[in-house]
Design a protein around this motif. Structure first.
Motif, PDB file in Angstrom:
ATOM      1  N   MET A 266       0.833  -1.195   0.000  1.00  0.00           N
ATOM      2  CA  MET A 266       0.000   0.000   0.000  1.00  0.00           C
ATOM      3  C   MET A 266       0.872   1.252   0.000  1.00  0.00           C
ATOM      4  O   MET A 266       1.996   1.238   0.493  1.00  0.00           O
ATOM      5  CB  MET A 266      -0.918   0.015   1.233  1.00  0.00           C
ATOM      6  N   LYS A 267       0.334   2.331  -0.517  1.00  0.00           N
ATOM      7  CA  LYS A 267       1.038   3.600  -0.492  1.00  0.00           C
ATOM      8  C   LYS A 267       1.187   4.089   0.941  1.00  0.00           C
ATOM      9  O   LYS A 267       0.398   3.754   1.822  1.00  0.00           O
ATOM     10  CB  LYS A 267       0.285   4.646  -1.324  1.00  0.00           C
TER      11      LYS A 267
ATOM     12  N   ASP B 298      -1.870   5.731   2.324  1.00  0.00           N
ATOM     13  CA  ASP B 298      -2.929   4.776   2.677  1.00  0.00           C
ATOM     14  C   ASP B 298      -2.585   4.010   3.952  1.00  0.00           C
ATOM     15  O   ASP B 298      -3.470   3.675   4.746  1.00  0.00           O
ATOM     16  CB  ASP B 298      -3.178   3.803   1.523  1.00  0.00           C
ATOM     17  N   ASN B 299      -1.290   3.715   4.159  1.00  0.00           N
ATOM     18  CA  ASN B 299      -0.863   3.123   5.424  1.00  0.00           C
ATOM     19  C   ASN B 299      -1.282   4.010   6.586  1.00  0.00           C
ATOM     20  O   ASN B 299      -1.760   3.530   7.624  1.00  0.00           O
ATOM     21  CB  ASN B 299       0.659   2.949   5.451  1.00  0.00           C
TER      22      ASN B 299
ATOM     23  N   ARG C  55      -3.724   6.304   6.683  1.00  0.00           N
ATOM     24  CA  ARG C  55      -5.170   6.435   6.846  1.00  0.00           C
ATOM     25  C   ARG C  55      -5.795   5.170   7.432  1.00  0.00           C
ATOM     26  O   ARG C  55      -6.740   5.250   8.213  1.00  0.00           O
ATOM     27  CB  ARG C  55      -5.815   6.789   5.499  1.00  0.00           C
ATOM     28  N   ILE C  56      -5.260   4.013   7.066  1.00  0.00           N
ATOM     29  CA  ILE C  56      -5.830   2.781   7.599  1.00  0.00           C
ATOM     30  C   ILE C  56      -5.428   2.573   9.059  1.00  0.00           C
ATOM     31  O   ILE C  56      -6.065   1.808   9.791  1.00  0.00           O
ATOM     32  CB  ILE C  56      -5.419   1.569   6.739  1.00  0.00           C
TER      33      ILE C  56
ATOM     34  N   ASN D 275       3.111   8.844  -1.951  1.00  0.00           N
ATOM     35  CA  ASN D 275       2.553   7.958  -2.969  1.00  0.00           C
ATOM     36  C   ASN D 275       3.442   6.765  -3.289  1.00  0.00           C
ATOM     37  O   ASN D 275       3.141   5.989  -4.194  1.00  0.00           O
ATOM     38  CB  ASN D 275       2.252   8.752  -4.246  1.00  0.00           C
TER      39      ASN D 275
END
Length: 243
Positions: free
Chosen positions: A95-96, A99-100, A102-103, A137
């Motif tokens: 994962m970007k 995204d790491n 946000r999750i 990104n």
């Protein structure tokens, strides 16, 4: 004098006939940076597992923010503000970086319930804090190991922890990056107000980072004191050198 943020009182843990920790008592003051050192097999990681609820405590108690958490689950302890970062990074490598982040953010009712723009803004702010703003990104697996550790640190900060347990934060990192990691950890403590409990084998790092240090040997607290005291303690020297 105010009560410590975290305290262990007479904590014991055995696995079958092997005693991992015996009568361990230690305290971590709010706002402090405390080191936990000791030879391999001295019980440091077991202590972290007990604090986080990964393993049950055989006897003794663990108190965090004035509450006995000895019998609480890992999830309950984490929700209370106690977060752990591991020696081997646990990032989502495919994962970007953004995204790491946000999750990893704690759910507000459900996952990703926060507005996307607000979530992304906070994630970018923390990525910038650890020096990864330009790599948001990139896939996490494209980062160096040291950068992955910085990403994991930023991920841990999304939970707004009161206490952060760090298991060898500089292990496996290129020596040129170690000073940068130390600077970020000091900033986490000073700017974010996060208390740190740090396991570290690199003596230069822990002696310059921690304000107070506990040394374990054979599962017990061997010594405690300021870095200068620990460096000159014959019991500590003998424990590391086999005296």
């Amino acid at each position: 004098m105010s009560a410590p943020l975290l305290s262990l009182r007479g904590v014991c843990k055995s696995f079958g006939g092997v005693v991992a920790n015996h009568d361990v008592s230690l305290s971590v003051p709010e706002g402090g940076i405390v080191g936990l050192i000791g030879p391999n097999g001295s019980g440091k990681s077991t202590i972290f597992n007990l604090i986080c609820g990964t393993h049950p405590v055989d006897s003794g108690e663990i108190v965090f923010r004035g509450e006995n958490i000895t019998a609480k689950t890992t999830a309950e302890i984490a929700r209370g503000g106690l977060v752990r970062a591991f020696q081997q990074t646990r990032v989502y490598k495919q994962m970007k970086c953004l995204d790491n982040m946000r999750i990893s953010a704690p759910p507000q009712g459900s996952w990703f319930a926060r507005p996307a723009e607000e979530s992304a803004e906070e994630a970018r702010r923390l990525l910038g804090f650890v020096g990864l703003a330009e790599k948001e990104n990139w896939r996490a697996g494209e980062l160096s190991f040291g950068q992955q550790k910085l990403l994991e640190l930023a991920m841990a900060l999304t939970a707004k922890p009161k206490l952060l347990l760090l298991d060898e934060p500089t292990a496996g990192i290129n020596p040129t990056l170690i000073n940068g990691v130390m600077a970020r950890l000091r900033a986490v403590n000073e700017e974010f107000g996060v208390t740190l409990l740090v396991i570290e084998h690199n003596m230069r790092v822990i002696m310059n980072l921690a304000r107070n240090i506990f040394c374990l040997a054979r599962g017990e607290v061997l010594a405690e004191g300021a870095p200068a005291q620990i460096q000159n303690d014959k019991r500590v020297i003998d424990a590391y050198l086999g005296g």
